[in-house]
Design a protein around this motif. Sequence first.
Motif, PDB file in Angstrom:
ATOM      1  N   HIS A  13       0.868  -1.173   0.000  1.00 65.81           N
ATOM      2  CA  HIS A  13       0.000   0.000   0.000  1.00 65.81           C
ATOM      3  C   HIS A  13       0.907   1.225   0.000  1.00 65.81           C
ATOM      4  O   HIS A  13       1.234   1.758   1.058  1.00 65.81           O
ATOM      5  CB  HIS A  13      -0.906   0.015   1.237  1.00 65.81           C
TER       6      HIS A  13
ATOM      7  N   ARG B  37     -14.290  16.895 -10.471  1.00 63.98           N
ATOM      8  CA  ARG B  37     -14.476  16.034  -9.315  1.00 63.98           C
ATOM      9  C   ARG B  37     -14.351  16.887  -8.059  1.00 63.98           C
ATOM     10  O   ARG B  37     -13.516  17.787  -8.010  1.00 63.98           O
ATOM     11  CB  ARG B  37     -13.398  14.949  -9.336  1.00 63.98           C
TER      12      ARG B  37
ATOM     13  N   TRP C 200     -11.425   8.320  -4.163  1.00 63.76           N
ATOM     14  CA  TRP C 200     -10.907   7.254  -5.044  1.00 63.76           C
ATOM     15  C   TRP C 200      -9.516   6.838  -4.609  1.00 63.76           C
ATOM     16  O   TRP C 200      -9.149   5.658  -4.663  1.00 63.76           O
ATOM     17  CB  TRP C 200     -10.953   7.643  -6.529  1.00 63.76           C
TER      18      TRP C 200
ATOM     19  N   HIS D 224      -9.879   4.582  -1.696  1.00 56.57           N
ATOM     20  CA  HIS D 224     -10.329   3.252  -2.110  1.00 56.57           C
ATOM     21  C   HIS D 224      -9.191   2.446  -2.726  1.00 56.57           C
ATOM     22  O   HIS D 224      -9.139   1.230  -2.573  1.00 56.57           O
ATOM     23  CB  HIS D 224     -11.484   3.380  -3.107  1.00 56.57           C
ATOM     24  N   SER D 225      -8.277   3.129  -3.405  1.00 61.85           N
ATOM     25  CA  SER D 225      -7.163   2.401  -4.033  1.00 61.85           C
ATOM     26  C   SER D 225      -6.252   1.776  -2.982  1.00 61.85           C
ATOM     27  O   SER D 225      -5.500   0.857  -3.283  1.00 61.85           O
ATOM     28  CB  SER D 225      -6.369   3.333  -4.949  1.00 61.85           C
TER      29      SER D 225
ATOM     30  N   ASP E 122      -3.885  -5.925  -0.606  1.00 60.51           N
ATOM     31  CA  ASP E 122      -3.716  -4.909  -1.645  1.00 60.51           C
ATOM     32  C   ASP E 122      -4.266  -5.524  -2.918  1.00 60.51           C
ATOM     33  O   ASP E 122      -3.626  -5.643  -3.932  1.00 60.51           O
ATOM     34  CB  ASP E 122      -2.257  -4.476  -1.807  1.00 60.51           C
TER      35      ASP E 122
ATOM     36  N   GLN F  37      -9.348  -3.483  -4.869  1.00 55.14           N
ATOM     37  CA  GLN F  37      -9.172  -2.095  -4.434  1.00 55.14           C
ATOM     38  C   GLN F  37      -8.929  -1.170  -5.612  1.00 55.14           C
ATOM     39  O   GLN F  37      -9.453  -0.055  -5.660  1.00 55.14           O
ATOM     40  CB  GLN F  37      -8.015  -2.009  -3.432  1.00 55.14           C
ATOM     41  N   VAL F  38      -8.131  -1.646  -6.570  1.00 54.81           N
ATOM     42  CA  VAL F  38      -7.894  -0.843  -7.777  1.00 54.81           C
ATOM     43  C   VAL F  38      -9.209  -0.662  -8.527  1.00 54.81           C
ATOM     44  O   VAL F  38      -9.539   0.431  -9.003  1.00 54.81           O
ATOM     45  CB  VAL F  38      -6.844  -1.525  -8.694  1.00 54.81           C
TER      46      VAL F  38
ATOM     47  N   HIS G  13     -12.209  -0.778  -7.262  1.00 51.36           N
ATOM     48  CA  HIS G  13     -13.050   0.127  -6.468  1.00 51.36           C
ATOM     49  C   HIS G  13     -12.655   1.586  -6.738  1.00 51.36           C
ATOM     50  O   HIS G  13     -13.508   2.453  -6.941  1.00 51.36           O
ATOM     51  CB  HIS G  13     -12.894  -0.228  -4.980  1.00 51.36           C
ATOM     52  N   ALA G  14     -11.339   1.829  -6.768  1.00 49.70           N
ATOM     53  CA  ALA G  14     -10.851   3.195  -7.003  1.00 49.70           C
ATOM     54  C   ALA G  14     -11.277   3.685  -8.378  1.00 49.70           C
ATOM     55  O   ALA G  14     -11.744   4.826  -8.538  1.00 49.70           O
ATOM     56  CB  ALA G  14      -9.323   3.236  -6.880  1.00 49.70           C
TER      57      ALA G  14
ATOM     58  N   THR H  42     -14.915   4.495  -8.395  1.00 44.62           N
ATOM     59  CA  THR H  42     -15.143   5.788  -7.726  1.00 44.62           C
ATOM     60  C   THR H  42     -14.763   6.935  -8.659  1.00 44.62           C
ATOM     61  O   THR H  42     -15.485   7.925  -8.774  1.00 44.62           O
ATOM     62  CB  THR H  42     -14.324   5.860  -6.425  1.00 44.62           C
ATOM     63  N   LYS H  43     -13.636   6.774  -9.336  1.00 42.37           N
ATOM     64  CA  LYS H  43     -13.229   7.802 -10.301  1.00 42.37           C
ATOM     65  C   LYS H  43     -14.313   8.033 -11.343  1.00 42.37           C
ATOM     66  O   LYS H  43     -14.646   9.159 -11.669  1.00 42.37           O
ATOM     67  CB  LYS H  43     -11.960   7.354 -11.047  1.00 42.37           C
ATOM     68  N   PHE H  44     -14.832   6.922 -11.872  1.00 36.61           N
ATOM     69  CA  PHE H  44     -15.777   7.066 -12.974  1.00 36.61           C
ATOM     70  C   PHE H  44     -17.048   7.761 -12.515  1.00 36.61           C
ATOM     71  O   PHE H  44     -17.525   8.707 -13.138  1.00 36.61           O
ATOM     72  CB  PHE H  44     -16.134   5.693 -13.580  1.00 36.61           C
ATOM     73  N   ARG H  45     -17.586   7.309 -11.387  1.00 36.93           N
ATOM     74  CA  ARG H  45     -18.915   7.800 -11.009  1.00 36.93           C
ATOM     75  C   ARG H  45     -18.868   9.225 -10.467  1.00 36.93           C
ATOM     76  O   ARG H  45     -19.907   9.864 -10.336  1.00 36.93           O
ATOM     77  CB  ARG H  45     -19.561   6.853 -10.001  1.00 36.93           C
TER      78      ARG H  45
END
Lengths: 327, 509
Positions: free
Chosen positions: A90, A108, A116, A119-120, B17, B21-22, B24-25, B28-31
Amino acid sequence: MYKNQHETTPNRKLTPMSAAEIVVAGLRKRYGATRALDGMSFTVRPGLVTGFLGPNGAGKSTTMRVILGLDAVDAGTALIEGKPYHSLRHPLNHVGSLLDAAALHPSRSARDHLLWLAHSQGLAARRVNQVIEQVGLTSAARRKAGGYSLGMRQRLGIAAALLGDPPIIMLDEPFNGMDPDGIIWMRGFLRSLAAQGRAVLVSSHLMSEVQDTADHLVVVGRGKAIADAGVADLIAAASGNRVALRTTAGTHAMRVLGHAGAAVAATGRDTITVSGLPADRIVTLLNQSAVPFSEVSAHRATLEDVYLELTRDAVEFRAATQSEVSR
Amino acid sequence: MTPTVTPYRPSERVGRDGFLQVLHAEWTKFRTVRGWTVGMMAAALMVVLFALLVGVSSNQKGSPPVPIGPGGEPVTDSFYFVHQPLAGDGSITVSVSALKSSIPKAPGDLRPGTVPWAKAGLIIKDGTRQGSPYAAIMATGSHGVRMQDNYVNDTAGPTGPASAESPRRLRLDRSGDTITGYASTDGTKWTKVGTTQVSGLGSTAQVGLFVASPPAVGGGGTAGSVSTATFGDLRTQGGWAGGNWTGSQVGAKSPTFAGYPENAPGSFTGSDARFTVTGAGDIAPAVSDSLPTGGHLRNILTGTFAALIAVIVVGALFITAEYRNKMIHLTLAASPRRSRVLVAKAIVLWAVTFVAGSVGAILATPLGLGLARGNGVYIFPVTSSTELRVELGTAALLATASVLALSVGAIFRHSAGAVTTAIVAIVLPYILIAIPFMPASVSKGVATVTPGAAFAVQQTLVPYDQVASNYTPYYGYYPLAPWAGFAVLAGYAVASLAVAAVLLNRRDA
């Protein structure tokens, strides 16, 4: 201001003072005919604010991108806590960085930008709210980041860097575009991060921005570190054992002191810099020879002098060749 | 001088990791970029709006009904019929000694020519109503003797054309619902061509001679032909009432029949055993050419091309925006395993586009079909599974096209270039296919090798071997099967995603 070694908490392990959080060794990188990095080496230690100084194009941003695994190098290594960046599971829990405050999607919101990113790393939205509060953006968090001033974007970038609560914080020109209030806030903030035991690397092309904040300086020019030392050591080295003398009889005074073995130089219409003799000996000699003078004082270099002296070569080189290294 | 320092160590997290998670990220970016979600909704809306537009703007009220065969499919059932009733079982035999066709070169200028599927022979049919059940045995222009029934069934018999020197002798037997066709060259030795069960003929069927002459296909269009056959040695056996043969034009006015060429009407002359019959039309399943007023699902989903442009723009921007504002640095610093980022983006984009496309297509289809049918438009029928395939296939086409745009965006790192390239790759083939005068070889090639091959997922029309027609993408016939066409686009998307991944890993961010 540093944490005591004996204050142990269960999750904090002790490391000897030599342990460096970032070790950069022998980085070399070319862009075509331009040498962006030419043997860049330095270390960044915990608990200190390390100023990363150099003229524009000296390789600061490139080095930071190499540390973050964004750019490849032709030779050399950059290690985070002894490991290459790409092996971190991480990464934002190890290094928080701000390379470019404009690096966000303008439509954004600040909160979504951090969301985001959280979340990553598998972080919860709760952590996003914490860092937003920490940088003082709570009231603007749901606005589109495209409408932010540069100063607000810097704060958002800092929030992103803090998201993973990392032991290493790396900021590229964080003072850019900040108003005086913001600069004061930023200095205090960087100090507090270091006081928590974090390693803080802050780049700047202006000494004035970091001189009151940094404990340690890495000065770079033409793709390599020219100096890598504590602030006090740098000033002492640059000041030498020199004395400033104010007199209307400059020529006479230079002859008298030169005979006594001192190196003298006229630095103004009625000022002379003397090295090689202590101040009390100079006063005695001048009185014996009846040379009038109005002031004798120890000369102390400023960090600005040190910086200009160190980087003169690099700046001249750039001006002469016009080969701007933009990355 | 530096005192010993306790480095800051946050509490270790034991979280995974994982790739999730990628993912999900990226979700989130898209929406969280309104323009992208709006773009996807716009794509779905385009599909619906165009369907409404197509439905509302079509009007064929008052046009004669399309003849429907026993299987429910639209048919061409227009021909010249010389018939008598046959009660119960019986048999009929005839020889065909000539079948000559004429094709108009200009209005009123008929020239002799070859019509491969010109038909002359014997038919047993449930009256003269269009679309009624039948079975027939016939000599054809270039396809030898054939036995056909109920429009879609076709069996080959002896080959070779009919001529005065070598007449084709044909025989049709009825025994209940069983119809058997025979062919012979000498009238003594008979070869069975086929046996078929035809239900719905009734106890008394109309039986006799027929001539049909489908339009000649050429130059991307068709020209109505006319054919004349010479029959001899007509013999009947069984429940024949006797009396005169009646000449009828079946299906004179029909959406599937373009009519006779100028000054060449259907007719018959002769009596007893010798007849000369002139006819036009066909007894066959309808195709796009023969039912030009017929609509199909692809027309309803015309909005696909507009939706494509929207999803291509969103797909490209999903990555090129990160390059433009340098957010890619943050993305790759947060996820140093770069291929994962690209794959996560592709999955998010594909899924979002697929959902938007499905919603659009599933809403658009019944709305558009309902409006069009309400305006009297005949729609080529499809099974509900085919309809679902067209809807989901259209969604998959949109989704995969957006991933192609994403990949090209990752390669170019520039919106304008990526959008242009993706549009040229997918929308341009669509436009080329939609040009009617495009040579068949070119349009078939385009629909085979370019990403535009994926439009085959919208194909609902079925080509028939026994119907000569322009089976080109323009008319709704694609060279590849629906999912094979889709696979071509998917291949392009996967290949460009792989190239993008290699470059993303190799290049400085």
